[in-house]
Design a protein around this motif. Structure first.
Motif, PDB file in Angstrom:
ATOM      1  N   LEU A   1     -20.894 -41.799   9.193  1.00 20.83           N
ATOM      2  CA  LEU A   1     -20.964 -39.993   8.957  1.00 20.83           C
ATOM      3  C   LEU A   1     -22.290 -39.299   8.879  1.00 20.83           C
ATOM      4  O   LEU A   1     -21.702 -38.455   9.357  1.00 20.83           O
ATOM      5  N   ILE A   2     -22.740 -40.236   7.647  1.00 19.46           N
ATOM      6  CA  ILE A   2     -24.224 -39.129   7.970  1.00 19.46           C
ATOM      7  C   ILE A   2     -25.085 -39.480   8.972  1.00 19.46           C
ATOM      8  O   ILE A   2     -25.573 -40.490   8.758  1.00 19.46           O
ATOM      9  N   ASP A   3     -25.653 -38.428   8.764  1.00 16.31           N
ATOM     10  CA  ASP A   3     -26.671 -38.346  10.295  1.00 16.31           C
ATOM     11  C   ASP A   3     -28.473 -37.888   9.588  1.00 16.31           C
ATOM     12  O   ASP A   3     -29.283 -38.636  10.294  1.00 16.31           O
ATOM     13  N   GLU A   4     -28.538 -37.565   8.770  1.00  7.13           N
ATOM     14  CA  GLU A   4     -29.522 -37.131   8.095  1.00  7.13           C
ATOM     15  C   GLU A   4     -28.934 -36.954   6.847  1.00  7.13           C
ATOM     16  O   GLU A   4     -28.526 -36.905   5.844  1.00  7.13           O
ATOM     17  N   PHE A   5     -30.893 -37.425   5.821  1.00  5.78           N
ATOM     18  CA  PHE A   5     -30.561 -38.008   4.323  1.00  5.78           C
ATOM     19  C   PHE A   5     -31.814 -36.611   3.797  1.00  5.78           C
ATOM     20  O   PHE A   5     -32.755 -36.313   4.714  1.00  5.78           O
ATOM     21  N   ARG A   6     -31.866 -36.088   2.775  1.00  2.00           N
ATOM     22  CA  ARG A   6     -33.167 -34.893   2.578  1.00  2.00           C
ATOM     23  C   ARG A   6     -32.994 -35.412   0.645  1.00  2.00           C
ATOM     24  O   ARG A   6     -31.728 -34.723   0.109  1.00  2.00           O
ATOM     25  N   LEU A   7     -33.909 -36.020   0.677  1.00  2.00           N
ATOM     26  CA  LEU A   7     -34.203 -36.512  -0.499  1.00  2.00           C
ATOM     27  C   LEU A   7     -34.785 -35.689  -1.874  1.00  2.00           C
ATOM     28  O   LEU A   7     -36.123 -35.911  -0.504  1.00  2.00           O
ATOM     29  N   VAL A   8     -35.153 -35.013  -2.421  1.00  2.75           N
ATOM     30  CA  VAL A   8     -36.119 -34.379  -2.566  1.00  2.75           C
ATOM     31  C   VAL A   8     -36.515 -35.053  -4.486  1.00  2.75           C
ATOM     32  O   VAL A   8     -35.448 -35.565  -5.294  1.00  2.75           O
ATOM     33  N   VAL A   9     -37.643 -35.738  -4.123  1.00  2.00           N
ATOM     34  CA  VAL A   9     -38.496 -36.675  -5.289  1.00  2.00           C
ATOM     35  C   VAL A   9     -39.092 -35.501  -6.437  1.00  2.00           C
ATOM     36  O   VAL A   9     -39.757 -35.409  -6.474  1.00  2.00           O
ATOM     37  N   TYR A  10     -38.533 -36.366  -7.155  1.00  3.60           N
ATOM     38  CA  TYR A  10     -39.187 -35.390  -8.970  1.00  3.60           C
ATOM     39  C   TYR A  10     -40.167 -36.236  -9.265  1.00  3.60           C
ATOM     40  O   TYR A  10     -40.003 -37.223  -9.402  1.00  3.60           O
ATOM     41  N   PRO A  11     -41.077 -35.635  -9.563  1.00  3.41           N
ATOM     42  CA  PRO A  11     -42.020 -36.534 -10.696  1.00  3.41           C
ATOM     43  C   PRO A  11     -41.842 -36.636 -11.857  1.00  3.41           C
ATOM     44  O   PRO A  11     -42.535 -36.609 -12.990  1.00  3.41           O
ATOM     45  N   LEU A  12     -40.875 -37.838 -11.631  1.00 10.81           N
ATOM     46  CA  LEU A  12     -39.906 -37.761 -13.347  1.00 10.81           C
ATOM     47  C   LEU A  12     -39.265 -39.288 -13.682  1.00 10.81           C
ATOM     48  O   LEU A  12     -38.751 -39.475 -12.057  1.00 10.81           O
ATOM     49  N   MET A  13     -39.589 -39.842 -14.364  1.00 10.33           N
ATOM     50  CA  MET A  13     -38.628 -41.381 -14.949  1.00 10.33           C
ATOM     51  C   MET A  13     -37.491 -40.541 -16.183  1.00 10.33           C
ATOM     52  O   MET A  13     -38.470 -40.815 -16.868  1.00 10.33           O
ATOM     53  N   VAL A  14     -36.658 -40.942 -15.452  1.00 10.07           N
ATOM     54  CA  VAL A  14     -35.429 -41.230 -17.003  1.00 10.07           C
ATOM     55  C   VAL A  14     -34.713 -42.384 -17.428  1.00 10.07           C
ATOM     56  O   VAL A  14     -33.919 -42.131 -18.314  1.00 10.07           O
ATOM     57  N   GLY A  15     -35.188 -43.105 -16.318  1.00 13.68           N
ATOM     58  CA  GLY A  15     -34.679 -44.429 -17.322  1.00 13.68           C
ATOM     59  C   GLY A  15     -33.137 -44.228 -17.532  1.00 13.68           C
ATOM     60  O   GLY A  15     -32.669 -45.415 -17.766  1.00 13.68           O
TER      61      GLY A  15
END
Length: 183
Positions: A132-146
């Motif tokens: 059902l998912i046709d597209e993905f919009r991912l915003v990557v933050y310059p952050l590592m949280v672990g």
């Protein structure tokens, strides 16, 4: 048939806890612009409760910055579906679906309209498996949280999903927005 897009903020190490991210003006404007093509938001309970009533209050009271107010106005104006077995009350222009999110989304996808935006990590594996998912919009933050919730847990994806990168936008703050289409 409508397009279903999955959108999520994510840390560089793969975590997607919205409470740790702090979008700036440029990113709020990006999200507001992205929602111009959306006329239905499809939430899980957790994400819905993170977003509302907070953004509805910002829109009503104009209590944010100018970019936050624009985002809040657009977000609250869009019809919403929230999938939850326990939620009792929702904001206006929102309805609750109690079961079978994939079947509900499949029906909505068949109806006329603009894009449907899905914002739920918990439903993602089921919705991907249902195609059902046709597209993905991912915003990557310059952050590592672990720590926190991962976009996909080990074993949640039953087969490899090939995606095509169609756009990347780098923001002054170091955020990077990726737009992928399912192949």
């Amino acid at each position: 048939m409508r397009t279903v897009t999955f959108g999520m903020n994510i840390s560089l190490d793969g975590y997607c806890d919205h409470t740790i991210f702090n979008p700036d003006m440029e990113l709020h404007d990006y999200f507001t612009e992205m929602m111009e093509d959306v006329d239905l938001l499809f939430f899980g309970r957790v994400m819905y409760q993170l977003m509302f009533p907070y953004w509805a209050d910002v829109a009503k009271n104009q209590s944010g910055t100018a970019d936050e107010n624009r985002f809040a106005e657009r977000l609250t104006s869009i019809d919403k579906v929230v999938v939850s077995r326990s939620l009792e009350d929702v904001q206006e222009n929102t309805r609750i679906v109690r079961s079978n999110p994939a079947e509900e989304l499949r029906k909505l996808k068949q109806q006329p309209g603009k894009k449907i935006s899905v914002d739920s990590v918990s439903m993602l594996p089921e919705l991907i498996a249902a195609g059902l998912i046709d597209e993905f919009r991912l915003v990557v933050y310059p952050l590592m949280v672990g720590t926190g919730r991962r976009l996909l847990d080990t074993g949640n994806l039953h087969e490899k999903l090939n995606l095509k990168l169609v756009d990347t936008r780098v923001f002054k703050s170091g955020y990077v927005a990726h737009h992928y289409l399912k192949q």
